[in-house]
Enzyme design. Sequence first.
Site, PDB file in Angstrom:
ATOM      1  N   TYR A   1       0.794  -1.227   0.000  1.00  0.00           N
ATOM      2  CA  TYR A   1       0.000   0.000   0.000  1.00  0.00           C
ATOM      3  C   TYR A   1       0.825   1.275   0.000  1.00  0.00           C
ATOM      4  CZ  TYR A   1      -4.169  -2.744   0.854  1.00  0.00           C
ATOM      5  OH  TYR A   1      -5.199  -3.630   0.718  1.00  0.00           O
TER       6      TYR A   1
ATOM      7  N   GLU B   1     -13.701  -0.935   6.935  1.00  0.00           N
ATOM      8  CA  GLU B   1     -12.251  -0.845   7.045  1.00  0.00           C
ATOM      9  C   GLU B   1     -11.835  -0.813   8.529  1.00  0.00           C
ATOM     10  OE1 GLU B   1      -9.675  -1.383   5.187  1.00  0.00           O
ATOM     11  OE2 GLU B   1      -8.314  -0.674   6.736  1.00  0.00           O
TER      12      GLU B   1
ATOM     13  N   GLU C   1      -2.815  -7.984  -2.297  1.00  0.00           N
ATOM     14  CA  GLU C   1      -3.593  -6.752  -2.096  1.00  0.00           C
ATOM     15  C   GLU C   1      -2.772  -5.572  -2.581  1.00  0.00           C
ATOM     16  OE1 GLU C   1      -5.027  -5.933   1.908  1.00  0.00           O
ATOM     17  OE2 GLU C   1      -5.480  -8.048   2.233  1.00  0.00           O
TER      18      GLU C   1
ATOM     19  N   TRP D   1      -7.297  -4.519  -3.986  1.00  0.00           N
ATOM     20  CA  TRP D   1      -8.108  -4.344  -2.774  1.00  0.00           C
ATOM     21  C   TRP D   1      -8.874  -3.057  -2.919  1.00  0.00           C
ATOM     22  CZ3 TRP D   1      -9.151  -7.357   1.466  1.00  0.00           C
ATOM     23  CH2 TRP D   1      -9.969  -6.728   2.427  1.00  0.00           C
TER      24      TRP D   1
HETATM   25  C1  FCB Z   1      -4.833  -4.530   4.721  1.00  0.00           C
HETATM   26  C2  FCB Z   1      -5.813  -5.564   5.209  1.00  0.00           C
HETATM   27  C3  FCB Z   1      -7.176  -5.447   4.582  1.00  0.00           C
HETATM   28  C4  FCB Z   1      -7.597  -4.012   4.361  1.00  0.00           C
HETATM   29  C5  FCB Z   1      -6.504  -3.211   3.709  1.00  0.00           C
HETATM   30  C6  FCB Z   1      -6.851  -1.772   3.451  1.00  0.00           C
HETATM   31  O1  FCB Z   1      -3.887  -4.307   5.706  1.00  0.00           O
HETATM   32  O2  FCB Z   1      -5.348  -6.860   4.959  1.00  0.00           O
HETATM   33  O3  FCB Z   1      -8.071  -6.150   5.385  1.00  0.00           O
HETATM   34  O4  FCB Z   1      -8.034  -3.476   5.540  1.00  0.00           O
HETATM   35  O5  FCB Z   1      -5.348  -3.269   4.477  1.00  0.00           O
END
Ligand code: FCB
Length: 418
Positions: free
Chosen positions: A267, A367, A322, A360
């Site tokens: 992320y 969230e 993700e 994701w």
């Molecule tokens: C990750 C999680 C997922 C979601 C995203 C934004 O850390 O695995 O459940 O909350 O972040």
Amino acid sequence: MQLKFPEGFLFGTATSAHQVEGENRWNDWWYYEEIGRLPHKSGRACNSWEMYGRDVDLMAGLGYGAYRFSIEWSRIFPEEGKPNEGALMHYQRMIDLLNERGITPMLTLHHFTLPMWFAAKGGFERKENLEYWGRYVELIAETLEGVKLVATFNEPMVYVVASYVDGTWPPFTKNPLKAEKVAANLIRAHAMAYEALHGRFRVGIVKNRPYFVPASESERDRKAAEEVDHTFNRAIIDGILTGRFKGFLRSFDVPVSGLDWLGMNYYNIMRVRAVRNPFRRFVVEDADVGRKTDMGWSVYPRGIYEGLRAFSEYALPIYVTENGIATLDDEWRVEFIVRHLQYVHRALEEGVDVRGYFYWSLLDNYEWAEGFRPRFGLIEVNYDTFERRPRRSAYVYGGIARERTIREGLVEGYGLKL
Ligand code: FCB
């Protein structure tokens, strides 16, 4: 120039049970939501427990080829020792439906939540409790069919840090000694699951991998960033593969087990600063390199490439399990996807064994401690009516998925000059 991905490369989306199913009344999150210890109630969430057929239709219609979702342990064992067959059948139906529609399923066995009765016994804090996890995993191994890819834990280090170091998630504990014990037990739990599942399934683990950079060029900050990278990004994997887990303060002997693949959730970029403080050696914060998402995170597409390169040292197949953005600016979402995929493509070109990418999330959802405000979805959810409406990004991503290609126009319009 258009960017082509290899045949068999999976383009999918991801969710987790508690975040989308709704009415998950038997787990620790629900309990703490109800007593007001957590700021937001998940309630009916996206109502996906009932509407999963609709969700699968949407995925199929949009052209997504894979779906990562989690099994809610507390639905399978709402009470100690009494499995709920209906819940197991529900997940089997989901798997069957996905396969019928040509969508490859990927299961996660633990995505942050615990059955309340298991949490009440101390959860993963106590080694003796692992036998309950073992029963859950064996039941899954004996019953579910039509699925190959199984992840044991989602982001074990995020779970450990949020629940046992920062104390912002259940059970709201701030105790590094306990935290590293939990981490060691998660490695033991992974080993049990690996033993039960490996062979019939391809068993991996999903790691959150932020891109950590030193806050300055000083030697101390550089060392601190390295330490954080080691502890947060690598220690659990190393523990699984070598039998020795280096925790925050101590080392632990754990069983050597295995991994058939590695999942990477990417992320954001974070900077690490060394501090002189009797209780902590460093501070980790958002790197502040530009516009922030609705999670307060900086966007740094190159970090996905750095992560894939670093993980490639384990010589295992890697899935980006993700990657996504919380924003109401859907054009930004398109840009986010194109730019991150450009870097995934570059890693592939350099020989990194990346097998798939899961955005994701499929839907806007609950969230965790942030509640329903952040909107990660390719598909917008109306939380009053549960109506689903694909955003433009959902179609753009569908085009990429169907053609396994990022067309030239997209690269030109949204991409980076790499
Ligand atoms: C990750 C999680 C997922 C979601 C995203 C934004 O850390 O695995 O459940 O909350 O972040």
